[in-house]
Scaffold this motif. Sequence first.
Motif, short mmCIF file in Angstrom:
data_model
loop_
_atom_site.label_atom_id
_atom_site.label_comp_id
_atom_site.label_asym_id
_atom_site.label_seq_id
_atom_site.Cartn_x
_atom_site.Cartn_y
_atom_site.Cartn_z
N GLN A 137 0.83 -1.21 0.00
CA GLN A 137 0.00 0.00 0.00
C GLN A 137 0.86 1.25 0.00
N LYS A 138 1.92 1.23 0.79
CA LYS A 138 2.83 2.37 0.86
C LYS A 138 3.47 2.65 -0.51
N ASN A 139 3.52 1.63 -1.35
CA ASN A 139 4.12 1.76 -2.68
C ASN A 139 3.08 1.84 -3.79
N GLY A 140 1.82 2.13 -3.45
CA GLY A 140 0.80 2.42 -4.44
C GLY A 140 -0.10 1.28 -4.86
N TYR A 141 0.05 0.10 -4.28
CA TYR A 141 -0.82 -1.03 -4.61
C TYR A 141 -2.14 -0.88 -3.86
N THR A 142 -3.23 -1.16 -4.53
CA THR A 142 -4.54 -0.98 -3.90
C THR A 142 -5.43 -2.23 -3.95
N ARG A 143 -5.15 -3.14 -4.82
CA ARG A 143 -6.02 -4.32 -5.00
C ARG A 143 -5.44 -5.50 -4.23
N LEU A 144 -5.66 -5.49 -2.91
CA LEU A 144 -5.01 -6.44 -2.02
C LEU A 144 -6.01 -7.22 -1.18
N ALA A 145 -5.75 -8.51 -1.05
CA ALA A 145 -6.53 -9.37 -0.15
C ALA A 145 -5.56 -10.36 0.48
N HIS A 146 -5.89 -10.86 1.67
CA HIS A 146 -5.02 -11.87 2.29
C HIS A 146 -5.84 -12.96 2.94
N LEU A 147 -5.17 -14.10 3.14
CA LEU A 147 -5.79 -15.29 3.73
C LEU A 147 -5.76 -15.17 5.24
N GLN A 148 -6.96 -15.07 5.83
CA GLN A 148 -7.07 -14.97 7.29
C GLN A 148 -6.53 -16.25 7.93
N GLY A 149 -5.62 -16.09 8.85
CA GLY A 149 -5.05 -17.25 9.54
C GLY A 149 -3.92 -17.92 8.78
N GLY A 150 -3.64 -17.44 7.58
CA GLY A 150 -2.53 -17.95 6.79
C GLY A 150 -2.73 -19.35 6.26
N VAL A 151 -1.65 -19.89 5.73
CA VAL A 151 -1.70 -21.21 5.09
C VAL A 151 -2.03 -22.31 6.09
N SER A 152 -1.83 -22.05 7.37
CA SER A 152 -2.18 -23.04 8.39
C SER A 152 -3.69 -23.29 8.43
N THR A 153 -4.49 -22.38 7.88
CA THR A 153 -5.95 -22.59 7.83
C THR A 153 -6.40 -23.12 6.47
N TRP A 154 -5.48 -23.23 5.53
CA TRP A 154 -5.79 -23.62 4.16
C TRP A 154 -6.23 -25.08 4.11
N SER A 155 -7.37 -25.34 3.49
CA SER A 155 -7.88 -26.71 3.38
C SER A 155 -7.66 -27.30 2.00
N GLY A 156 -7.15 -26.49 1.08
CA GLY A 156 -6.92 -26.96 -0.28
C GLY A 156 -5.58 -27.67 -0.42
N LYS A 157 -5.25 -27.97 -1.66
CA LYS A 157 -4.03 -28.67 -2.01
C LYS A 157 -2.80 -27.78 -1.77
N LEU A 158 -1.71 -28.41 -1.34
CA LEU A 158 -0.42 -27.75 -1.22
C LEU A 158 0.59 -28.51 -2.09
N THR A 159 1.48 -27.76 -2.72
CA THR A 159 2.55 -28.33 -3.53
C THR A 159 3.83 -28.23 -2.72
N ARG A 160 4.65 -29.26 -2.77
CA ARG A 160 5.94 -29.25 -2.05
C ARG A 160 7.07 -29.31 -3.06
N SER A 161 8.17 -28.63 -2.72
CA SER A 161 9.32 -28.70 -3.63
C SER A 161 10.60 -28.97 -2.88
#
Length: 129
Positions: A105-129
Amino acid sequence: MEIGTFIYIALLVLLVWFGYSRLRPAKGLITLKSNEFKSEIEQSKNRLLLDVREQNEYKRGYIPSAKNIPLSQLEQRLGEIPMEQNILLYCQSGMRSKNAARVLQKNGYTRLAHLQGGVSTWSGKLTRS
């Protein structure tokens, strides 16, 4: 009022302010629950999925199609993030993604969303490398 009491009150106020400034949501940042975040990933054609965890965390498991730019490198790598796209942020718990949103935001970005609770709350697929 004694000087010790005054110092104690000042420290308490400072501590409360510090805690609030770290935990408060970034203005304009949309907070999405896991199912909403997944829908946004699937439905949005003009988006960048951004994992702001450190590289070793990212390798342990990330949401497919995510680009890894750690929060610690974000300001130096802003050129890799298109301003015209919706930016979907996530981290491990949701704290770093909020901080990343503030940097963006400080650098001019306005179209932002984030995952509440982070990836630890993610129920979908995860890829490992």
